[in-house]
Design a protein around this motif. Structure first.
Motif, PDB file in Angstrom:
ATOM      1  N   VAL A 121      -6.501  -4.677  -0.086  1.00  0.00           N
ATOM      2  CA  VAL A 121      -6.166  -5.451   0.899  1.00  0.00           C
ATOM      3  C   VAL A 121      -7.031  -6.421   1.495  1.00  0.00           C
ATOM      4  O   VAL A 121      -6.731  -7.526   2.654  1.00  0.00           O
ATOM      5  CB  VAL A 121      -5.160  -4.596   1.343  1.00  0.00           C
ATOM      6  N   ALA A 122      -7.878  -5.783   2.886  1.00  0.00           N
ATOM      7  CA  ALA A 122      -9.092  -6.051   3.921  1.00  0.00           C
ATOM      8  C   ALA A 122      -9.408  -7.198   2.942  1.00  0.00           C
ATOM      9  O   ALA A 122     -10.115  -8.261   4.169  1.00  0.00           O
ATOM     10  CB  ALA A 122      -9.773  -4.893   4.006  1.00  0.00           C
ATOM     11  N   PHE A 123     -10.074  -7.220   2.239  1.00  0.00           N
ATOM     12  CA  PHE A 123     -10.930  -8.335   1.688  1.00  0.00           C
ATOM     13  C   PHE A 123      -9.608  -9.606   1.071  1.00  0.00           C
ATOM     14  O   PHE A 123     -10.280 -10.595   1.842  1.00  0.00           O
ATOM     15  CB  PHE A 123     -11.250  -8.355   0.223  1.00  0.00           C
ATOM     16  N   LEU A 124      -8.726  -9.046   0.786  1.00  0.00           N
ATOM     17  CA  LEU A 124      -7.305 -10.035   0.796  1.00  0.00           C
ATOM     18  C   LEU A 124      -7.366 -10.921   1.908  1.00  0.00           C
ATOM     19  O   LEU A 124      -6.899 -11.705   1.985  1.00  0.00           O
ATOM     20  CB  LEU A 124      -6.543 -10.220   0.242  1.00  0.00           C
ATOM     21  N   LEU A 147       0.687  -1.097   0.247  1.00  0.00           N
ATOM     22  CA  LEU A 147      -0.064   0.264   0.223  1.00  0.00           C
ATOM     23  C   LEU A 147       0.871   1.540   0.252  1.00  0.00           C
ATOM     24  O   LEU A 147       0.136   2.196  -0.758  1.00  0.00           O
ATOM     25  CB  LEU A 147      -0.784  -0.280   1.087  1.00  0.00           C
ATOM     26  N   ILE A 148       1.828   1.510   0.912  1.00  0.00           N
ATOM     27  CA  ILE A 148       2.863   2.614   0.780  1.00  0.00           C
ATOM     28  C   ILE A 148       3.598   2.533  -0.710  1.00  0.00           C
ATOM     29  O   ILE A 148       3.001   3.970  -1.209  1.00  0.00           O
ATOM     30  CB  ILE A 148       3.477   2.526   2.173  1.00  0.00           C
ATOM     31  N   ARG A 149       3.949   1.710  -1.087  1.00  0.00           N
ATOM     32  CA  ARG A 149       4.361   1.737  -2.631  1.00  0.00           C
ATOM     33  C   ARG A 149       3.370   2.352  -3.629  1.00  0.00           C
ATOM     34  O   ARG A 149       3.850   2.943  -4.615  1.00  0.00           O
ATOM     35  CB  ARG A 149       5.457   0.545  -2.945  1.00  0.00           C
ATOM     36  N   PHE A 150       2.166   1.946  -3.441  1.00  0.00           N
ATOM     37  CA  PHE A 150       0.965   2.266  -4.083  1.00  0.00           C
ATOM     38  C   PHE A 150       0.667   3.502  -4.267  1.00  0.00           C
ATOM     39  O   PHE A 150       0.950   3.955  -4.901  1.00  0.00           O
ATOM     40  CB  PHE A 150      -0.082   1.692  -4.125  1.00  0.00           C
ATOM     41  N   GLU A 151       0.470   4.290  -3.180  1.00  0.00           N
ATOM     42  CA  GLU A 151       1.160   5.452  -2.941  1.00  0.00           C
ATOM     43  C   GLU A 151       2.253   6.594  -3.228  1.00  0.00           C
ATOM     44  O   GLU A 151       1.497   7.453  -3.855  1.00  0.00           O
ATOM     45  CB  GLU A 151       0.433   6.438  -1.582  1.00  0.00           C
ATOM     46  N   ARG A 196      -8.132   4.832  -0.909  1.00  0.00           N
ATOM     47  CA  ARG A 196      -9.606   4.113   0.094  1.00  0.00           C
ATOM     48  C   ARG A 196      -9.486   2.564  -0.334  1.00  0.00           C
ATOM     49  O   ARG A 196     -10.480   1.723   0.235  1.00  0.00           O
ATOM     50  CB  ARG A 196     -10.003   4.602   0.341  1.00  0.00           C
ATOM     51  N   GLY A 197      -9.606   2.249  -1.503  1.00  0.00           N
ATOM     52  CA  GLY A 197     -10.429   1.256  -2.429  1.00  0.00           C
ATOM     53  C   GLY A 197      -9.583  -0.224  -2.918  1.00  0.00           C
ATOM     54  O   GLY A 197      -9.660  -1.008  -2.312  1.00  0.00           O
TER      55      GLY A 197
END
Length: 58
Positions: free
Chosen positions: A49-52, A21-25, A43-44
């Motif tokens: 990630v929460a789903f995974l 997530l950090i790299r994506f942001e 947010r998406g």
């Protein structure tokens, strides 16, 4: 009761997902995406990630 291996895997998975997530942001911001769009996409991504994470533990 989760085994030691399960706890280690869960800890590593959580760290890897957080790092992703950090790299994506960072990539979004470096790519010149607007702040509002960054927030929306993050947010998406967090929901995904929460789903995974839930699928892994479930």
């Amino acid at each position: 009761m989760p085994s030691v291996l399960d706890r280690v895997i869960e800890k590593e998975l959580r760290r890897e997902l957080k790092d992703a997530l950090i790299r994506f942001e960072k990539q979004l911001r470096q790519g010149g995406v607007t702040e509002e769009n960054v927030k929306s996409r993050m947010r998406g991504a967090k929901q995904f990630v929460a789903f995974l994470y839930g699928r892994y533990l479930g």
